[in-house]
Design an enzyme around this catalytic site. Structure first.
Site, PDB file in Angstrom:
ATOM      1  CE  LYS A  76      -3.816   1.890   2.829  1.00  0.00           C
ATOM      2  NZ  LYS A  76      -4.649   1.600   4.025  1.00  0.00           N
ATOM      3  CB  SER A 150      -7.919   3.396   3.329  1.00  0.00           C
ATOM      4  OG  SER A 150      -6.964   2.794   4.224  1.00  0.00           O
ATOM      5  CB  SER A 174      -8.055   0.462   6.098  1.00  0.00           C
ATOM      6  OG  SER A 174      -8.680   1.690   6.383  1.00  0.00           O
TER       7      SER A 174
END
Length: 600
Positions: A76, A150, A174
């Protein structure tokens, strides 16, 4: 869609048997990316020459016994990778990282092959996957369904088979929400087991690096390879040696939410799937009991309706003040709410949280594992746009309390609703219950036989022989003939896609519903498509009974999956694919076709 790279276990086997090298794998990855647009999954990728150099070094000089030798992964883009820009989903915030985050370095040292950095809700603020200037990721199941956030790009990259695992972060859900919406495993470890040094803070006291993988075993492999306490991370915690070995499922006491505490926001499909998942889970544990969730929910509310939102300004307040137009409006609105709180509010919030933790700690005296829905309902991108903050809060109902209460969690697929939406459930436990949660999750998802209560030192019961069956149409979860599979003792193992070698046809039936048929496309399959299927584990003794109920022109034969495996599956004889049958291959699957037809 690029060719699936395979799970950690599958690639290990391929490397061990000598049919594949990391160099070969790197070329497959590059071929998959060349000229292909999968939507905004990636923010940056490792340059081709660097990827080849790393793969070649592993092939020539690497140790094949390393735990993640040659395994491709993604990170990420709020986690540092040396020489790559970390954007946290905000281009103007971006900086070139001088060194790897310790969690990334541990994976590289374990032999893993980094592919690139993935999209996210800006500054890891959101659970939708729709808050990024790089574009909104869509779930791999299509239909405009959100990917969840997210850690949107990391989840989609794994679910689409572009990498074998990925790192995300999970402060409020997330890691778990996008796992749920893409039909994969999301492991949220105990805070501190995976270092957050080199991670752009969202809420530093609560931040947690998470793991996405196609299966539980792979996620646990990554956890064990990556966990370590590092001098650069004051939040790190070691895994107590006595907690590393998991407890057998049959010794566990399961907590099930009271009916009055469950909220599905009118989504009866998710409600039905959760009830079914709980009933199946009960067959593996020693006992179960109903528990209240009030303390969990009140703790979760403190995250965005309490002073912890102010903690987000510690790292981002200066940038927000000097670059307000660089931040998306919805992200800015969430962050700005932190300015409402002062030091008195912060202490008041800490005191109330400690009271709530004491209540929850008391529950762990009576249960070992809590099961909750991962999300109460799902949304499309258009639906999120109508109410981005309110519907984001609905997505976090069952996730945002975990880090405040110092809990571990693992999210696993739980089939599909009758409308074709993915369902999942999350197993939650106290800090350092990670491996015990993982063992129970693996038992649940791998289709094991119920164990009942067993002693901690008893050998695990032997399972009867099983076959993996690919179903494509009326036998899918929620479809008209799914009950036949269930009646033969079949258990859902997960979603998959065929290799791009097949075509899917809809044949007319007297009831008007239509019968889908999967046909191999020509001698070499060159005109084929990847088609969505479900994989079910069927007792081998039930195969004859299932086959006896299969009407012509359908039959059972070998179906090649996108990851190269050959499994038994429902096929259609080619003669039935001619007129008046409708070629629906471009839809990608029976559910997608049904959704498209309903909108006409």
């Amino acid at each position: 869609m690029p060719e699936r790279v395979g799970s950690i276990a599958e690639l290990r086997s391929a490397y061990r048997e000598g049919g594949l090298t990391p160099t070969d794998q790197a070329e497959r990855i590059l071929d998959g990316f060349a000229g292909h647009d999968d939507g905004p999954v990636w923010i940056s990728t490792v340059p081709a020459d660097r990827l080849r150099e790393r793969a070649e070094s592993l092939t020539r000089h690497g140790d094949p016994t390393l735990p993640l030798y040659g395994i491709p992964f993604a990170v990420k883009d709020n986690i540092d990778v040396a020489g790559m820009v970390t954007t946290a989903g905000c281009p103007d915030f971006g900086y070139e990282a001088a060194e790897d985050a310790p969690v990334v370095r541990r994976l590289l040292d374990a032999g893993a092959l980094l592919v690139g950095k993935t999209n996210l809700d800006q500054f890891a603020t959101g659970l939708t996957g729709a808050r990024s200037p790089y574009g909104s990721c869509q779930s791999v199941f299509g239909g405009g369904l959100i990917s969840g956030g997210s850690s949107s790009g990391s989840a989609v990259a794994v679910a689409a088979g572009q990498v074998s695992f990925a790192l995300g972060t999970d402060t409020a859900g997330s890691g778990r929400v996008p796992a749920a919406l893409n039909g994969i495993v999301g492991l949220k470890p105990t805070r501190g087991l995976l270092s957050t040094a080199g991670v752009v803070p969202a809420c530093r006291s609560l931040d947690c690096v998470s793991v996405f993988a196609p299966d539980v075993a792979g996620a646990l492999d990554v956890l064990h390879a990556a966990r370590a306490v590092t001098p650069a991370d004051p939040w790190g915690r070691p895994f107590p040696a006595e907690r590393v070995v998991p407890r057998p499922p049959g010794t566990l006491r399961l907590g099930v939410p009271r009916a009055e505490d469950l909220e599905f926001f009118g989504d009866t499909g998710q409600e039905t799937r959760f009830a079914a998942g709980v009933e199946r889970l009960r067959t593996f544990v020693g006992s179960s009991r109903s528990v209240p969730l009030g303390a969990f929910f009140e703790a979760g509310d403190l995250l965005y309706r309490g002073p912890w939102v102010a903690e987000r300004l510690v790292a981002l307040g200066d940038f927000l003040g000097s670059h307000p137009e660089s931040v998306l409006a919805v992200t800015r609105a969430v962050l700005e709410t932190g300015r409402r709180y002062d030091a008195i509010d912060a202490f008041r919030g800490q005191h109330r949280l400690r009271e709530l933790r004491a209540q929850v700690d008391q529950l762990w005296q009576d249960i070992d594992v809590l099961v909750v829905p991962t999300v109460g309902t799902t949304f499309t991108l258009d639906e999120i746009a109508e109410d981005p903050i309110g519907r984001n809060a609905m997505l976090g109902r069952y996730t945002q309390f975990a880090n405040l209460l110092d809990l571990a969690a693992v999210t696993v697929p739980n089939g599909f609703t009758s409308s074709g939406r993915p369902a999942s459930l999350t197993l939650v436990g106290p800090a350092f219950s990670d491996t015990t949660l993982g063992r129970l999750a693996a038992t649940l998802t791998e289709g094991g036989a119920p164990t009942g209560a067993i002693e901690a030192d008893s050998p695990p019961p032997q399972r009867s022989a099983e076959l993996l069956i690919a179903v494509v149409g009326r036998h899918l979860t929620g479809e008209s003939r799914n009950a036949e599979l269930l009646g033969h003792g079949a258990v859902l193992a997960g979603a998959a896609r065929t290799a791009p070698l097949y075509r899917l046809y809809r044949m007319d039936t007297p009831d008007g519903e239509g019968l889908p048929g999967l046909v191999r496309a020509g001698p070499d399959g060159s005109a084929g498509h990847p088609i969505e299927v479900e994989l079910w584990r069927l007792p081998s003794t039930a195969l004859g009974g299932l086959l006896a109920g299969v009407p012509a022109p359908l039959s059972l034969g070998w179906v090649q999956l996108h990851d190269g495996r050959d499994v038994l599956g429902f096929l259609c004889e080619a003669y039935a694919a001619g007129p008046p049958a409708e070629d629906i291959s471009a839809s990608g699957g029976w559910r997608a076709y049904r959704r498209s037809a309903a909108r006409r």
